[in-house]
Scaffold this motif. Structure first.
Motif, short mmCIF file in Angstrom:
data_model
loop_
_atom_site.label_atom_id
_atom_site.label_comp_id
_atom_site.label_asym_id
_atom_site.label_seq_id
_atom_site.Cartn_x
_atom_site.Cartn_y
_atom_site.Cartn_z
N GLU A 13 33.93 33.01 33.87
CA GLU A 13 34.67 34.20 33.43
C GLU A 13 35.65 33.87 32.30
O GLU A 13 36.66 34.56 32.14
CB GLU A 13 35.43 34.83 34.61
N ASP A 44 33.94 29.15 41.38
CA ASP A 44 32.66 28.96 42.06
C ASP A 44 31.69 28.15 41.19
O ASP A 44 30.62 28.64 40.84
CB ASP A 44 32.10 30.35 42.40
N THR A 206 27.51 40.42 33.41
CA THR A 206 27.47 40.36 34.87
C THR A 206 26.98 38.99 35.35
O THR A 206 26.13 38.37 34.71
CB THR A 206 26.56 41.47 35.46
N LYS A 207 27.57 38.51 36.44
CA LYS A 207 27.14 37.23 37.02
C LYS A 207 26.24 37.50 38.22
O LYS A 207 26.01 36.65 39.05
CB LYS A 207 28.37 36.40 37.43
#
Ligand code: UDP
Ligand code: MG
Length: 304
Positions: A13, A44, A206-207
């Motif tokens: 991010e 993460d 988007t992840k």
């Protein structure tokens, strides 16, 4: 003074992290005199500069806590770690991309004072998400609702505010395939929504590619419902009845034999595989539970 931990899962991010942190830090002012706010950022396994950005922030401010995973364990594992480490009177969960407005956490807190242990963000509109994402999310929440015995709110992600009691109950649930937006309501505490319009991502992409979306959807359905197994049972009864009818017709009329054989093999074969696949979903989950691997591995942490 009572305390609040804001938990933020972070995966690649770097594009929006500074902006997000600023909005989150501004909340301290809003909560002044009411709650002491700290932040738990769970990195993460990001491959970009997110870890460095978080480390910088944590060096400057002791209320910024960072957990670095050894690799990418997924959004649900990241939230779980944040809740495991949270020791505050309240915990809030929010995405790192500003799709969930941080200021709403204050409204959630005020709502909780009316006697609610869980206050969740319910999405009214979802701005600038693809039509596919909107439609699949809309359909998924409704299919899930029809399949589950517990009340899982529709159009609700993991953006929520919970009390220590809820967190402690939740932390006892150590299942491997986690669908947190279902597990929190399962605890049974009193809950209520606050409504918001979901904005677009502040930056980045988007992840949650389709594969991760599907995994989460499957975890929601197979961890909360045995309806798919009931479905196999009903299907077998329907097919048995249909086969008797076909047999009757076959005897009375002359069907093209080849067509009938082909049709029957394809139909029965595919339905058999579907039934096996459904059972496999449950068996795989049992296997994962018995292996009992940790939900995540922490490489290191800062200010914790
Ligand atoms: N995220 C994560 N691990 C992952 C995927 C996503 O921690 O493997 C985080 C991500 O950084 C964000 C949140 O989970 O804070 C939700 O992800 P995203 O916004 O990409 O999902 P979407 O809103 O598109 O469904
Ligand atoms: Mg998002």
């Amino acid at each position: 003074m009572k305390t609040l931990d804001i938990i933020v899962p972070v995966y690649n991010e770097e594009a929006c992290l500074n902006q997000t942190m600023q909005r989150l830090f501004d909340l301290k002012e809003k909560f002044k005199g009411k709650l002491n706010v700290s932040y738990i950022f769970v990195n993460d396994g990001s491959k970009d500069n997110s870890a460095q950005i978080l480390e910088e922030a944590a060096k400057k401010d002791k209320s910024v806590k960072v957990i670095n995973f050894s690799r990418n364990f997924g959004h649900q594992a990241a939230i779980t770690a944040g809740l495991d480490y949270s020791k505050a009177d309240y915990s809030a969960i929010i995405d790192a991309d500003l799709q969930d407005p941080p200021e709403l956490i204050y409204d959630m807190y005020e709502k909780s004072l009316e006697g609610y242990d869980i206050v969740y963000g319910k999405r009214l509109k979802r701005k600038s998400e693809t039509a596919f994402k909107k439609l699949s999310a809309w359909g998924f929440y409704r299919v899930l609702k029809s399949m589950c015995n517990i009340e899982i709110p529709t159009d609700t992600g993991d953006f929520r505010f919970i009390t220590k009691d809820v967190r402690e109950a939740f932390n006892k649930m150590r299942e491997k395939h986690r669908f947190i937006r279902g597990m929190v309501p399962w605890t049974g505490f009193r809950s209520t929504p606050v409504y918001f319009n979901r904005s677009e991502r502040a930056a980045g992409e988007t992840k949650y590619p389709l594969s991760k979306m599907l995994k989460l959807a499957f975890d929601g359905i197979f961890s909360f419902s045995f309806k798919p197994v009931d479905f196999i049972f009903i299907l077998s009864a329907v097919l048995f009845a249909a086969s008797l009818v076909i047999l009757g017709f076959g005897a009375a009329q002359e069907f093209e034999e080849e067509f009938l054989i082909c049709f029957t093999i394809c139909l029965i074969g595919s339905l058999n595989l579907l039934a096996l696949g459904i059972l496999g979903q449950y068996i795989g989950r049992i296997y994962d539970e018995t292996r009992n691997r940790p939900l995540y591995i922490v490489k290191n942490s800062i200010n914790l």
